[in-house]
Design a protein around this motif. Structure first.
Motif, PDB file in Angstrom:
ATOM      1  N   LEU B  10       1.187  -1.754  -0.351  1.00 19.58           N
ATOM      2  CA  LEU B  10      -0.226  -0.184  -0.100  1.00 19.58           C
ATOM      3  C   LEU B  10       0.895   0.955   0.215  1.00 19.58           C
ATOM      4  O   LEU B  10       0.615   2.002  -0.740  1.00 19.58           O
ATOM      5  CB  LEU B  10      -0.621   0.093   1.308  1.00 19.58           C
ATOM      6  CG  LEU B  10      -2.233  -1.238   0.866  1.00 19.58           C
ATOM      7  CD1 LEU B  10      -2.951  -1.367   2.785  1.00 19.58           C
ATOM      8  CD2 LEU B  10      -3.302  -0.768  -0.266  1.00 19.58           C
ATOM      9  N   LEU B  14       1.103   4.437  -3.146  1.00 19.17           N
ATOM     10  CA  LEU B  14       0.824   5.732  -2.330  1.00 19.17           C
ATOM     11  C   LEU B  14       1.767   6.816  -3.021  1.00 19.17           C
ATOM     12  O   LEU B  14       1.451   7.789  -3.144  1.00 19.17           O
ATOM     13  CB  LEU B  14       0.274   6.198  -1.167  1.00 19.17           C
ATOM     14  CG  LEU B  14      -0.763   4.954  -1.068  1.00 19.17           C
ATOM     15  CD1 LEU B  14      -1.653   4.707   0.596  1.00 19.17           C
ATOM     16  CD2 LEU B  14      -2.441   5.607  -1.825  1.00 19.17           C
ATOM     17  N   PHE B  15       2.990   6.457  -2.335  1.00 17.40           N
ATOM     18  CA  PHE B  15       3.794   7.361  -2.361  1.00 17.40           C
ATOM     19  C   PHE B  15       5.829   6.826  -3.981  1.00 17.40           C
ATOM     20  O   PHE B  15       5.670   7.830  -4.138  1.00 17.40           O
ATOM     21  CB  PHE B  15       4.457   6.919  -1.324  1.00 17.40           C
ATOM     22  CG  PHE B  15       4.095   7.489  -0.569  1.00 17.40           C
ATOM     23  CD1 PHE B  15       3.449   8.966   0.098  1.00 17.40           C
ATOM     24  CD2 PHE B  15       2.993   6.293   0.850  1.00 17.40           C
ATOM     25  CE1 PHE B  15       2.315   8.446   1.114  1.00 17.40           C
ATOM     26  CE2 PHE B  15       2.493   6.840   1.941  1.00 17.40           C
ATOM     27  CZ  PHE B  15       2.386   7.974   1.988  1.00 17.40           C
ATOM     28  N   GLY B  16       4.535   5.241  -5.041  1.00 17.63           N
ATOM     29  CA  GLY B  16       5.835   5.982  -5.829  1.00 17.63           C
ATOM     30  C   GLY B  16       5.135   6.969  -6.246  1.00 17.63           C
ATOM     31  O   GLY B  16       4.178   7.315  -6.968  1.00 17.63           O
ATOM     32  N   VAL B 116      -4.098   2.265 -10.326  1.00 16.20           N
ATOM     33  CA  VAL B 116      -4.681   1.811  -9.115  1.00 16.20           C
ATOM     34  C   VAL B 116      -6.322   1.410  -8.432  1.00 16.20           C
ATOM     35  O   VAL B 116      -6.946   0.689  -8.213  1.00 16.20           O
ATOM     36  CB  VAL B 116      -4.337   2.864  -7.996  1.00 16.20           C
ATOM     37  CG1 VAL B 116      -4.809   2.715  -6.245  1.00 16.20           C
ATOM     38  CG2 VAL B 116      -2.819   3.105  -7.737  1.00 16.20           C
ATOM     39  N   LEU B 149      -2.558  -4.873  -6.977  1.00 11.31           N
ATOM     40  CA  LEU B 149      -1.353  -3.612  -7.237  1.00 11.31           C
ATOM     41  C   LEU B 149       0.187  -4.080  -6.490  1.00 11.31           C
ATOM     42  O   LEU B 149       0.383  -3.019  -6.986  1.00 11.31           O
ATOM     43  CB  LEU B 149      -2.601  -3.803  -5.364  1.00 11.31           C
ATOM     44  CG  LEU B 149      -3.497  -2.350  -5.013  1.00 11.31           C
ATOM     45  CD1 LEU B 149      -4.038  -2.639  -3.675  1.00 11.31           C
ATOM     46  CD2 LEU B 149      -3.741  -1.437  -5.503  1.00 11.31           C
TER      47      LEU B 149
END
Lengths: 71, 282
Positions: B10, B14-16, B116, B149
């Motif tokens: 997760l 979100l931060f990639g 996503v 995901l």
């Protein structure tokens, strides 16, 4: 399954049309918010977070509604 | 280990970062090809949204969520292509017969943000229309969402890398959950064929082929910058063209086929139980 989850599941089963409309409204509101105000800068971190939450809600909704009458 | 896997997944989703390096100069044809294809994709997604919303009324209650998901997927994709197209236009200015980088970055992050939300939903939509037993569907939905995901997360580092080795390494890792998803859906669609009415069987076979063709397009598009040279003009144009074509087939085309399968299954259900006729029209 926890009683609260079971209660929520029954509610979604009983009111699946309004819940579906609510989910559409949430997605459209997210898109409108992103367009006019913006989420999380160039890497869209905020948008991805909101999408992840929406995706999990929609998956749970589709699973619940698809199983009406099977359980 | 298992407890750490999901939070790590997760976090990466979100931060990639997905800031894409764009070429400094494009010919008029190269810029126009991508721009026109973005426009066609926006129109396709918009038209599909209207079709799915209107078509939902023709389906039985248990198939309507699949159509709702189809409508959401193409609506979200339509908006994202609108943003990507706008960013593409802003990233280049027409100078001396060629398109030169304007200094504004081409923000391709919308493509990954889109995946996503939409890729797990596409998988759930396919499972929903199969109308499997609840215990089978439950396990399969969970596994497919996690695999989807993982596939997106593992694709990121390669996508934003200018290095061939890094791109190949992460591309290969991303292919593992990709193959698992294709295999699971292909096998489950195959298993469910015998339980379907004859008219639905043909559509299901077509769905399997479409699934293979459309999803198979993504890794080919992913490899395009390597074929044409990392982030050369041809490589980036081929990447954008490939992803746009794949998105049109995988979202609008797949959703349309799901609609016709659901329509045939609704008819079959109504023939089996005449009492359901009124429900389908609600």
């Amino acid at each position: 399954m926890k009683p609260r989850v079971k209660l929520l599941q029954r509610y979604v089963e009983k009111h699946n049309q309004p819940v579906g409309v609510l989910l559409i409204a949430l997605v459209l509101a997210t898109l409108a918010f992103d367009n006019f105000i913006g989420f999380g800068g160039q890497n869209l971190i905020g948008l991805r977070l909101v999408y992840l939450a929406l995706m999990l809600m929609i998956v749970a909704y589709v699973y619940t509604v698809s199983n009406i009458g099977k359980n | 280990m298992k407890k750490l896997f999901v939070p790590a997944l997760l976090g990466a989703v979100l931060f990639g970062s997905a800031a894409l390096a764009a070429p400094t100069e494009l010919s008029s044809g190269q810029f126009g090809l991508v721009y026109q294809l973005f426009s066609i994709t926006i129109a396709t997604m918009g038209a599909s949204f209207i079709f799915f919303v209107l078509g939902k009324q023709n389906l039985g209650v248990k198939y309507q969520p699949a159509m709702l998901v189809s409508a959401l997927v193409v609506a979200v994709a339509c908006y994202h292509y609108f943003r990507i197209s706008g960013s593409w236009s802003e990233a280049y200015t027409f100078v001396d017969g060629v398109y030169k980088a304007s200094g504004l970055p081409f923000n391709d992050a919308y493509r990954y943000a889109d995946w996503v939300l939409t890729v797990p939903l596409l998988l759930v939509e396919a499972v929903a229309v199969l109308a499997l037993a609840s215990n089978v569907a439950s396990g399969m939905i969970g596994r497919l969402v996690v695999a989807a995901l993982a596939m997106i997360v593992l694709g990121y580092p390669g996508e934003i890398s200018l290095d061939t080795g890094t791109r190949l390494l992460w591309g290969t890792l991303s292919t593992i959950p990709f193959v698992y998803i294709i295999y699971t859906l292909f096998v489950e669609l195959g298993k469910s064929l015998d339980r379907q009415p004859p008219r639905v069987q043909l559509l299901m076979k077509n769905l399997r082929l479409l699934l293979f063709a459309s999803w198979g397009f993504y890794p080919i598009a992913y490899l395009m910058p390597l074929v044409f040279g990392s982030f050369s003009a041809d490589g980036v144009v081929a990447l954008q063209v490939g992803y746009s074509l794949a998105d049109m087939i995988a979202k609008a085309g797949f959703g349309t086929l799901i609609y016709f399968i659901a329509l045939e299954k609704t008819k079959a259900d109504n023939e089996a139980k005449p009492g359901n006729l009124a429900m389908a029209g609600d």
